[in-house]
Design a protein around this motif. Structure first.
Motif, mmCIF file in Angstrom:
data_model
loop_
_atom_site.group_PDB
_atom_site.id
_atom_site.type_symbol
_atom_site.label_atom_id
_atom_site.label_comp_id
_atom_site.label_asym_id
_atom_site.label_seq_id
_atom_site.Cartn_x
_atom_site.Cartn_y
_atom_site.Cartn_z
ATOM 1 N N UNK A 1 0.800 -1.216 0.000
ATOM 2 C CA UNK A 1 0.000 0.000 0.000
ATOM 3 C C UNK A 1 0.834 1.268 0.000
ATOM 4 N N UNK A 2 2.047 1.196 0.592
ATOM 5 C CA UNK A 2 2.897 2.389 0.673
ATOM 6 C C UNK A 2 3.757 2.582 -0.569
ATOM 7 N N UNK A 3 4.033 1.503 -1.304
ATOM 8 C CA UNK A 3 4.903 1.593 -2.490
ATOM 9 C C UNK A 3 4.099 2.048 -3.699
ATOM 10 N N UNK A 4 3.573 3.248 -3.619
ATOM 11 C CA UNK A 4 2.675 3.749 -4.672
ATOM 12 C C UNK A 4 3.332 3.861 -6.048
ATOM 13 N N UNK A 5 4.618 4.279 -6.174
ATOM 14 C CA UNK A 5 5.211 4.359 -7.522
ATOM 15 C C UNK A 5 5.300 3.010 -8.233
ATOM 16 N N UNK A 6 5.359 1.909 -7.478
ATOM 17 C CA UNK A 6 5.508 0.583 -8.081
ATOM 18 C C UNK A 6 4.174 -0.149 -8.164
ATOM 19 N N UNK A 7 3.418 -0.130 -7.074
ATOM 20 C CA UNK A 7 2.196 -0.928 -6.986
ATOM 21 C C UNK A 7 0.918 -0.117 -7.201
ATOM 22 N N UNK A 8 1.025 1.205 -7.245
ATOM 23 C CA UNK A 8 -0.174 2.025 -7.340
ATOM 24 C C UNK A 8 -0.805 2.313 -6.002
#
Length: 358
Positions: A141-148
């Protein structure tokens, strides 16, 4: 009662020595291959989803059923595999390269968890895997640049050798071939040196170490293989979900996977497949129950997890061998009738109460 005579040295290493079992397995494979001829597109989509969960259950069976390591957070590996597969496809990696790479990423993460948890047992191991699942869900949830992040991530379609696979029957046959391949692989693993070491560790760590088994290495191997298979299942599941979000791979999904192998039958490949059938139909049964239960109970938010937990507890107490174990007892009853003995069906202890190494 029918007696099987050993007429070859291959008898002890063959996968199916019972002629009746060979016929049943062959009929199931033929029926599975013929399913697109009489099942609608929606039905094939549901069958493809079942194949994904069957593969994930097979992965968890390697860890919990073969090596005795309880995992309450196995959906984390399902999520890692799904996100890794979707990310690799989005960057132009071919399907047959992205899928095993996603499984490898999940497997390496599982090996790291296995290394950290190799000295944990029972309740402490369950808590550690549960904390790991919560951590993975938070990181996704926090890795927005990779996972959205919590907005989500779309999953590209399947393309093989430049050909797009968009039809339901194409997905179904692809998933079926992958599942059969891993079933064959796990069957070979179970009778290999590593597989027998896992079973020895499951039954008694003291006895296994006295025979020269490396306990820590065996547990790490079990975590790696289990996470790898579950990661591949997550990659296939991503194409059925079309859109990924961290909440999809939460505690409820881990509970569903655990329910699958407990109900199906721990320690057996057939148990993972039977458990997947049970779990696939269980949500529909719960929806039917909502219609007959009182309104205050039917609309409770935690009804489905409560049902999952109650079924797990019920099977552990009353039928620890699962549905496949019940089928074997019934088949033995038919083969020995009327000469069966009541003691024949006495529940046997699967795990020895010997000391664990800290």
């Amino acid at each position: 009662m029918r007696i099987l005579f050993k007429t070859s040295y291959d008898f002890d290493i063959n996968h199916l020595v019972d002629p009746g079992e060979r016929v049943r397995v062959l009929l199931l494979i033929v029926l599975a291959l013929a399913a697109p001829l009489f099942v609608s597109a929606y039905g094939l989509s549901e069958l493809s989803l079942f194949l994904c969960y069957a593969l994930a259950g097979l992965g968890l069976m390697v860890l919990t059923g073969f090596s005795g390591q309880v995992s309450f957070g196995h959906a984390a590996f399902l999520g890692v595999g799904a996100y890794a597969h979707a990310y690799l496809l989005g960057h132009g990696i071919p399907f047959f390269v992205a899928l095993p790479l996603a499984g490898l990423i999940s497997g390496l993460l599982g090996a790291a968890l296995g290394r950290a948890a190799s000295r944990m047992h029972g309740f402490y191991l369950a808590i550690a895997t549960l904390a790991f699942a919560i951590l993975v869900e938070t990181v996704i949830g926090a890795a927005e640049p990779i996972t959205g992040g919590h907005i989500g991530m779309s999953v590209p379609g399947i393309e093989i050798f430049g050909q797009s696979l968009a039809a339901s029957w194409q997905h179904y046959y692809l998933y079926l071939a992958i599942l059969l391949f891993f079933v064959w692989g796990v069957a070979n693993l179970k009778r290999s040196v590593n597989g027998r070491a896992m079973i020895a560790v499951r039954d008694s760590e003291t006895s296994a170490q006295s025979l020269g088994v490396d306990i820590a290495r065996t547990k790490i191997t079990a975590f790696f293989v289990s996470a790898f298979i579950t990661g591949v299942a997550g990659g296939l599941l991503a194409h059925q979900l079309y859109y990924l979000s961290p909440e999809t791979f939460g505690l409820g999904e881990s509970l569903k996977l655990l329910l699958m192998i407990v109900v199906g039958g721990l320690g057996t490949i057939s148990g993972a497949l039977i458990g997947a059938v049970f779990v696939s139909f269980l949500p529909n049964v719960i929806e039917l129950l909502r219609e007959v239960l009182p309104g205050r109970v039917a609309h409770q938010v935690g009804l489905e997890p409560f049902m999952f937990g109650a079924i797990i507890v019920g099977f552990i107490i009353f039928e620890p061998d699962g549905l496949y174990g019940r089928w074997r007892k019934f088949r033995l009853f038919l083969e020995t009738y009327p000469y069966y003995k009541r003691a024949t069906f006495t529940r046997q202890k699967r795990y020895l109460k010997t000391g664990r190494f800290r």
